[in-house]
Scaffold this motif. Structure first.
Motif, PDB file in Angstrom:
ATOM      1  N   ARG A 572       4.841  -2.098   9.839  1.00  0.00           N
ATOM      2  CA  ARG A 572       4.733  -3.496   9.419  1.00  0.00           C
ATOM      3  C   ARG A 572       3.287  -3.923   9.183  1.00  0.00           C
ATOM      4  N   ARG A 573       2.472  -3.006   8.683  1.00  0.00           N
ATOM      5  CA  ARG A 573       1.101  -3.326   8.241  1.00  0.00           C
ATOM      6  C   ARG A 573       0.776  -2.398   7.079  1.00  0.00           C
ATOM      7  N   TYR A 574      -0.136  -2.834   6.220  1.00  0.00           N
ATOM      8  CA  TYR A 574      -0.435  -2.064   5.009  1.00  0.00           C
ATOM      9  C   TYR A 574      -1.009  -0.695   5.365  1.00  0.00           C
ATOM     10  N   VAL A 575      -0.311   0.368   5.006  1.00  0.00           N
ATOM     11  CA  VAL A 575      -0.825   1.717   5.253  1.00  0.00           C
ATOM     12  C   VAL A 575      -1.098   2.383   3.896  1.00  0.00           C
ATOM     13  N   GLN A 576      -2.373   2.665   3.647  1.00  0.00           N
ATOM     14  CA  GLN A 576      -2.791   3.233   2.365  1.00  0.00           C
ATOM     15  C   GLN A 576      -2.272   4.649   2.197  1.00  0.00           C
ATOM     16  N   ALA A 577      -1.752   4.936   1.026  1.00  0.00           N
ATOM     17  CA  ALA A 577      -1.446   6.324   0.677  1.00  0.00           C
ATOM     18  C   ALA A 577      -2.762   7.027   0.345  1.00  0.00           C
ATOM     19  N   GLU A 578      -2.732   8.345   0.327  1.00  0.00           N
ATOM     20  CA  GLU A 578      -3.995   9.058   0.089  1.00  0.00           C
ATOM     21  C   GLU A 578      -4.481   8.878  -1.348  1.00  0.00           C
ATOM     22  N   GLN A 579      -3.590   8.486  -2.232  1.00  0.00           N
ATOM     23  CA  GLN A 579      -4.049   8.127  -3.574  1.00  0.00           C
ATOM     24  C   GLN A 579      -3.138   7.082  -4.205  1.00  0.00           C
ATOM     25  N   GLY A 580      -3.603   6.553  -5.333  1.00  0.00           N
ATOM     26  CA  GLY A 580      -2.875   5.474  -5.986  1.00  0.00           C
ATOM     27  C   GLY A 580      -1.495   5.910  -6.464  1.00  0.00           C
ATOM     28  N   GLN A 581      -0.572   4.979  -6.436  1.00  0.00           N
ATOM     29  CA  GLN A 581       0.805   5.230  -6.841  1.00  0.00           C
ATOM     30  C   GLN A 581       1.126   4.338  -8.043  1.00  0.00           C
TER      31      GLN A 581
END
Ligand code: LAN
Length: 653
Positions: A572-581
């Motif tokens: 329930r918090r913004y978790v960045q992926a390793e690159q853009g989607q």
């Protein structure tokens, strides 16, 4: 510093335009002969093994290609540690590891196969099947690989309680209610399949202690930390204890009455959905119910005939889809994206055929005896998949209506005002007291019912509360309808919009974000949040919209993209992926564009990312999974990559 000025040179514009044309050309290649978009709806890893287990239970044999495809799929989604996740991107759970292991063995994989060996080692290192989340234990019980005394009771008698009690299952979210309905029948009967040498082997393989020596009742409260996503509340522990006492001296007459009641509801659901059932799990459980109740009978045969509807053959093997399809949903978005692109005339035949699909799949009548079977009205609604499935959903109705209205000027026989108004009436009837919209029904139960969630691994399954996504879709559709038919239901729509906007504003977090529930996660929420408020008449300068944009911009990657992982929803918090989607970038672009920021350097940079990412044939390379349910389980939407970049590249305002 990079030059942040928007690149509006003719060369750059052509790039966006040509990417858009390529995306449209690619999209139509995927259209089915029925005008719809049908795709892979896999991702969760408890569905295929349940399918395989059910097939085994009812004696259904797969042909060699299907069997081989299932094995290939299962081996392909196995984690490096040997276990299987709740979904394809999750860490290993005992629940899914055990079921996938059993499935592999039932499909003919030997216990010495490397995939089986590593899975077994992982399972045994985590306490064996004894620590699986309850749905796994339940399924194993039906397959005679676990004992019913090791399950917390799933009492069919709950259905006989006074309906006014919040505990009565009619107050539950329909997916929860419809899964526990057949579960309670199978539990009430302690139904299980005959023993066999293979099952004997499996009972040895799945446990670290000899099966005969297991203290079953002591296993009820055991669950591996790997599976325990939702801690058990004191309330559910107490309820399970009480139900355990009841079960030990249940009256046979009451049980018979309860089973009769439950079976009647099962039969009605079968008829309402033409044996498709509301979802993948109750579909399989209903087949099992009829197999035990009337082996080889008409109901079992009807269920078997619809079973392949749920199978999906992909390049990665054969899997079970999470619904009979996501056709209506995908088709409605595809239509809206292409209309937003402005490339309408040259795409008329495709758009018309998509329109026909939408036309054919509106639900035109209520289910029989709706009240008695705890059904909301259905007339005028659109389901997520097809009319045969029959359960309308608030936001699918909204998106169906939006698509139908968008195509109205371009088709020979648009939907009648009456049918459009039926959809509006259904949406109006589904608005909750808090101003928002839930998924299939009004919110029927109090929030505290979540404390009785017995699943351990899925969050928020007990009630159907208002969601920002469903609310926004309904508000957008109502706004479009009001524009088209200003005099129709005008007062009701105005009032609904005001209340809806208040809900959406309240759902916004202090940091300006909205938490998405059915897509990952905050980019999905932002798209719906902003579009909902704009539909309600908020101007881009409204503080709620400004805050939402600030939130989004604070998460943008240096290359202009956005990207989240399923952890965003779980934590329930913004978790960045390793690159853009590309899909999440598109949601953010759609959100910011609607907020009047299309021409900002940030959005232009995001469009640059989308153009870059696109392959020459207009498609996008595979990326992280983007759909989700119940906070923990991700699900793959095959056409999101085909539709959302296209929509984002379109000059939508
Ligand atoms: C779906 C699929 C569609 C989805 C949207 C329409 C996208 C959403 O906006 C509202 C919720 C809904 C209808 C939805 C709810 C949960 C479903 C039905 C699923 C994700 C498909 C599978 C899932 C179902 C609950 C899986 C079975 C598991 C349980 C925990 C009961």
């Amino acid at each position: 510093m990079r030059n942040m000025a928007p690149d509006t040179s003719p060369g750059a514009r052509r790039t966006v335009d040509s990417a858009l044309s390529a995306a449209i050309a690619h999209l139509w290649k995927l259209q089915s002969p029925e005008g719809s978009f049908k795709g892979d709806y896999g991702g969760p890893l408890f569905m295929l093994p349940m399918y395989v287990g059910t097939a085994h239970a009812v004696g259904l044999e797969f042909d060699a290609a299907t069997r081989e495809g299932m094995v290939r799929y299962l081996k392909g989604v196995q984690n490096k540690d040997g276990g299987f996740g709740l979904h394809v991107e999750a860490s290993s759970y005992v629940f899914t590891s055990t079921l996938c292991y059993v499935a592999l063995r039932l499909l003919g994989v030997s216990a010495e196969d490397p995939a089986a060996t590593s899975a077994r080692q992982w399972i045994r290192a985590h306490g064996g099947a004894l620590t699986s989340a309850p749905w796994g234990k339940f399924f194993l019980s039906v397959l005679r690989l676990y004992e019913y005394e090791g399950l917390d009771p799933l009492l069919p008698e709950l259905w006989l309680l006074p309906e006014s009690l919040p505990l009565h299952p009619s107050h539950f979210w329909c997916h929860c209610r419809m899964v526990y309905l057949p579960m309670s029948w199978l539990y009430g009967k302690k139904a299980r399949i005959p023993d066999s040498p293979l099952l004997q082997e499996l009972r040895r393989e799945l446990y670290t202690t000899p099966y005969e020596q297991i203290d079953w009742p002591a296993q009820r409260t055991r669950v591996s930390p790997a599976d325990a996503q939702v801690p058990r509340s004191v309330l559910i522990l107490a309820a399970n204890h009480l139900m355990g006492l009841y079960e030990s001296q249940a009256s046979r007459r009451l049980r018979e009455r309860a089973l009769y009641f439950v079976l009647d509801h099962i039969r009605q659901e079968d008829e309402n959905t033409r044996y498709i059932c509301i979802g993948p799990v109750n579909k399989l459980l209903h087949l099992l119910v009829w197999h035990f109740e009337r082996p080889g009978g008409a109901e079992e045969r009807a269920h078997l005939a619809q079973l392949p509807e749920y199978l999906w053959k992909g390049p990665d093997g054969v899997k079970m889809n999470g619904y009979n399809s996501s056709e209506l949903w995908d088709t409605a978005f595809a239509v809206q994206a292409v209309v937003a692109s402005g490339h309408i005339q040259e795409n008329l035949p495709f758009l018309r055929s998509a329109f026909d699909f939408i036309d054919r799949n509106q639900v035109l009548e209520d289910t029989p005896n709706a009240e008695r079977y705890y059904r909301h009205r259905s007339k005028g609604g659109w389901p997520f998949s097809t009319r045969d499935h029959g359960w309308p959903i608030s936001d699918c109705t909204a998106e169906g209506l939006k698509a139908a209205l968008a195509l109205e000027p371009f088709v020979d026989s648009p939907l009648s005002q009456e049918r459009l108004t039926d959809a509006v009436d259904l949406m109006l009837s589904m608005q909750n007291e808090d101003g928002g919209w839930a998924t299939y029904e009004l919110t029927r139960g109090p929030k505290w019912l979540e404390l009785l969630n017995p699943s351990d691994c899925f969050s928020d399954i007990m009630i159907d509360p208002s969601y920002v996504e469903c609310s926004s879709s309904c508000m957008q559709a109502l706004a479009r309808f009001r524009e088209r038919f200003p005099g129709v239901r005008a007062k009701e729509i105005d009032a609904a919009m005001k209340r809806g906007a208040r809900f959406v504003e309240k759902a916004q977090r202090p940091d300006g974000s909205w938490e998405g529930s059915w897509g990952i996660c905050f980019t999905y929420g932002a798209w719906f949040g902003i579009w909902g408020l704009v539909a309600a008449g908020y101007s881009p300068s409204h503080p709620a919209i400004q805050r939402a944009c600030d939130f989004l911009l604070s998460k943008q990657n240096p290359d202009g993209s956005w990207g989240e992982t399923p952890e965003s929803c779980r934590q329930r918090r913004y978790v960045q992926a390793e690159q853009g989607q590309a899909v999440m970038t598109s949601w953010a672009v759609l959100a910011l564009s609607k907020a009047g920021r299309r021409d900002t350097p940030e959005v232009q940079r995001a469009l640059g990312f989308l153009v870059e990412r696109q392959r020459p044939d207009g498609s996008y390379p595979e990326e992280h999974i983007a759909g989700l349910f119940n906070k923990t389980c991700a699900i793959h939407y095959d056409h999101y990559l085909d539709v959302f970049p296209l929509w984002a590249l379109s000059p939508v305002r």
